[in-house]
Design a protein around this motif. Structure first.
Motif, PDB file in Angstrom:
ATOM      1  N   GLU A   1       0.829  -1.205   0.000  1.00 23.63           N
ATOM      2  CA  GLU A   1       0.000   0.000   0.000  1.00 23.63           C
ATOM      3  C   GLU A   1       0.866   1.259   0.000  1.00 23.63           C
ATOM      4  OE1 GLU A   1      -2.411  -0.562   3.437  1.00 23.63           O
ATOM      5  OE2 GLU A   1      -3.974  -1.676   2.351  1.00 23.63           O
ATOM      6  N   GLY A   2       1.986   1.197   0.699  1.00 18.60           N
ATOM      7  CA  GLY A   2       2.905   2.338   0.731  1.00 18.60           C
ATOM      8  C   GLY A   2       3.509   2.618  -0.629  1.00 18.60           C
ATOM      9  N   ILE A   3       3.841   1.558  -1.373  1.00 21.10           N
ATOM     10  CA  ILE A   3       4.391   1.744  -2.720  1.00 21.10           C
ATOM     11  C   ILE A   3       3.364   2.412  -3.628  1.00 21.10           C
ATOM     12  CG2 ILE A   3       5.253   0.566  -4.771  1.00 21.10           C
ATOM     13  CD1 ILE A   3       6.445  -1.550  -2.954  1.00 21.10           C
ATOM     14  N   VAL A   4       2.116   1.955  -3.556  1.00 18.55           N
ATOM     15  CA  VAL A   4       1.058   2.562  -4.363  1.00 18.55           C
ATOM     16  C   VAL A   4       0.896   4.031  -3.985  1.00 18.55           C
ATOM     17  CG1 VAL A   4      -1.410   2.540  -4.881  1.00 18.55           C
ATOM     18  CG2 VAL A   4      -0.141   0.389  -4.757  1.00 18.55           C
ATOM     19  N   TYR A   5       0.963   4.327  -2.682  1.00 21.80           N
ATOM     20  CA  TYR A   5       0.876   5.721  -2.230  1.00 21.80           C
ATOM     21  C   TYR A   5       2.000   6.542  -2.852  1.00 21.80           C
ATOM     22  CZ  TYR A   5       0.919   9.805   0.816  1.00 21.80           C
ATOM     23  OH  TYR A   5       0.920  11.089   1.283  1.00 21.80           O
ATOM     24  N   ASP A   6       3.223   5.988  -2.859  1.00 17.97           N
ATOM     25  CA  ASP A   6       4.362   6.711  -3.437  1.00 17.97           C
ATOM     26  C   ASP A   6       4.149   6.991  -4.921  1.00 17.97           C
ATOM     27  OD1 ASP A   6       5.618   6.765  -1.027  1.00 17.97           O
ATOM     28  OD2 ASP A   6       6.981   5.098  -1.446  1.00 17.97           O
TER      29      ASP A   6
END
Length: 438
Positions: A397-402
């Motif tokens: 989810e953090g990668i998608v946020y980035d």
């Protein structure tokens, strides 16, 4: 089939280690976000994940990352009239091995010729693109990459110079992971897929809807020639990367776990004896078995028996010196690649593994250790499994946020270095993470 009890236990353990169908589907979903348009020295390119990351078979820090980068303004084809707005490279497969081609410039302007003549070879008035020269040019043009540290600092790195087939390899210092980038050209070649599309399939796998979807996908050519050819430096390999990703995503739970176990066995036991015992070879083995046998065979109760069957299939292919590529059946993945002593060593090792019966699963260290922990401390292991799943999903989810933040020119989500290192520990050494939790 035999070994039902051990097969069920192994399958359940794999679920808890992050190889469940649910977790694999989650990875596949998030991976769809990771395709992006990037600026390169030779123009706009599309970059997407390939290999086990795109297939959802490995966690974020388990194994290296494979990426394919494709220039948007270049097309390889046999029908140039369909693509007049692009730079066209004609496929020339005369006197090449199946699955390989030469590339001839079709609409090259004089100024482009002057800029690119160092990567071209003039033969009888035709301008051929040299795969060897292009790969070196790509390496120089992509002189390095930027590694963003936890503190937000940016460090520039050169490529290591390690070549894995057609790829260029770089390393991320924070997590010590390799990124293998394959530069490729889009290949519009429906005629090359026709034999695969029209192939007789006794057991209806892959299903018709998947065959239809794949029939509409483009292929790619990558900068590596046939090692047995006198014109290797002029040849390019044709591949159907997106089609293979779709096929792996279409496997059922048992077929997927079979592939994961077979890759583990190959990496641990076979590849030290013969470098051609690659993950790609094992992928083709499982795809062939999935097409050859009815779907009711591929249930988790048969997992160990299917693993032994797959290894026997590898041995037969070695003895016959023939493993057809699943997508281009005429291409032999073992052609002139396996030496006699390597073949003998691998066959002897497979015979040893077959004798072990259900204990063959002990050769898959990660799964074997998990099965032991379920027996000795089940509550702790279930707690470990829940924590690792949450940690991985949070990271994805953090990668998608980035990615979304970059699109909107917003700040990246800075994740503590301890979290990244802990996630890598769960992927590469599950039992060490288990000990921390315990």
């Amino acid at each position: 089939m035999e070994y039902t009890s051990t097969s069920i236990r192994a399958s359940h353990t794999m679920d808890l280690l992050g190889y469940s169908r649910e977790m694999i589907k989650i990875r596949q979903k998030y991976c769809a976000y990771f395709s992006e348009t990037v600026d390169t020295p030779y123009g706009k390119s599309t970059e997407f994940y390939a290999g086990s990351k795109a297939e959802g078979l490995t966690a974020p820090f388990e194994n290296d990352i494979d990426s394919v980068r494709v220039p948007s303004h270049i097309i390889c084809t046999t029908e140039p009239r369909k693509h007049q707005h692009l730079l066209i490279l004609l496929l020339d497969q005369y006197a090449t091995a199946p699955g390989y081609t030469r590339l001839v410039h079709h609409n090259l302007r004089p100024e482009l010729y002057e800029q690119n003549k160092e990567v071209m070879v003039n033969i009888l008035g035709k301008h051929y693109l040299s795969s060897t020269a292009v790969k070196e040019a790509w390496k120089k043009a992509n002189a390095g990459y930027e590694d963003i540290g936890i503190d937000g600092s940016v460090t520039h790195h050169a490529y290591t110079g390690n070549h894995q087939g057609p790829s260029l390899t770089s390393n991320f210092r924070l997590i010590n992971m390799n990124l293998d980038i394959v530069n490729a050209f889009t290949c519009d070649c429906p005629e090359l897929l026709e034999p695969w599309i029209n192939r007789s399939r006794k057991h209806n796998w892959p299903p018709p809807n998947v065959v239809k979807e794949i029939s509409l996908m483009e292929g790619h050519v990558v900068a590596i020639g046939n090692k047995s050819s006198g014109n290797e430096f002029l040849e390019w390999r044709i591949c159907f990367t997106k089609a293979e990703i779709k096929l792996i995503q279409s496997l059922n739970d048992c077929q997927t776990k079979l592939l994961i176990l077979l890759k583990m066995i190959a990496k641990q036991e076979l590849k030290p004896l013969c470098r051609e015992m690659t993950s790609y070879v094992m992928k083709n083995v499982v795809l062939w078995l999935s097409e050859m046998y009815p779907s009711n065979v591929f249930v988790n109760e048969n997992l160990i028996s299917l693993l032994k069957m797959a290894l026997q299939f590898v041995k037969i292919c070695l003895i016959n010196n023939a493993l057809p590529s699943f997508m281009i059946e005429e291409r032999n993945l073992f052609a002139d690649r396996v030496r006699r002593e390597e073949k003998l060593a691998v066959c002897v090792k497979i015979d040893e593994l077959q004798i072990e019966g259900p204990d063959i699963i002990l050769r898959c260290k990660r799964v074997a250790e998990g099965m032991d922990k379920i027996n000795t401390c089940p509550d702790d292991f279930y707690r470990y499994s829940s924590k690792r799943h949450m940690l991985e999903i949070s990271h994805l989810e953090g990668i998608v946020y980035d990615i979304e933040a970059e699109k909107n020119h917003q700040q990246y989500a800075i994740r503590p270095e301890s979290v990244l290192r802990l996630l890598k520990l769960t992927d590469n050494n599950p039992m060490a993470f288990f000990s921390i939790l315990s």
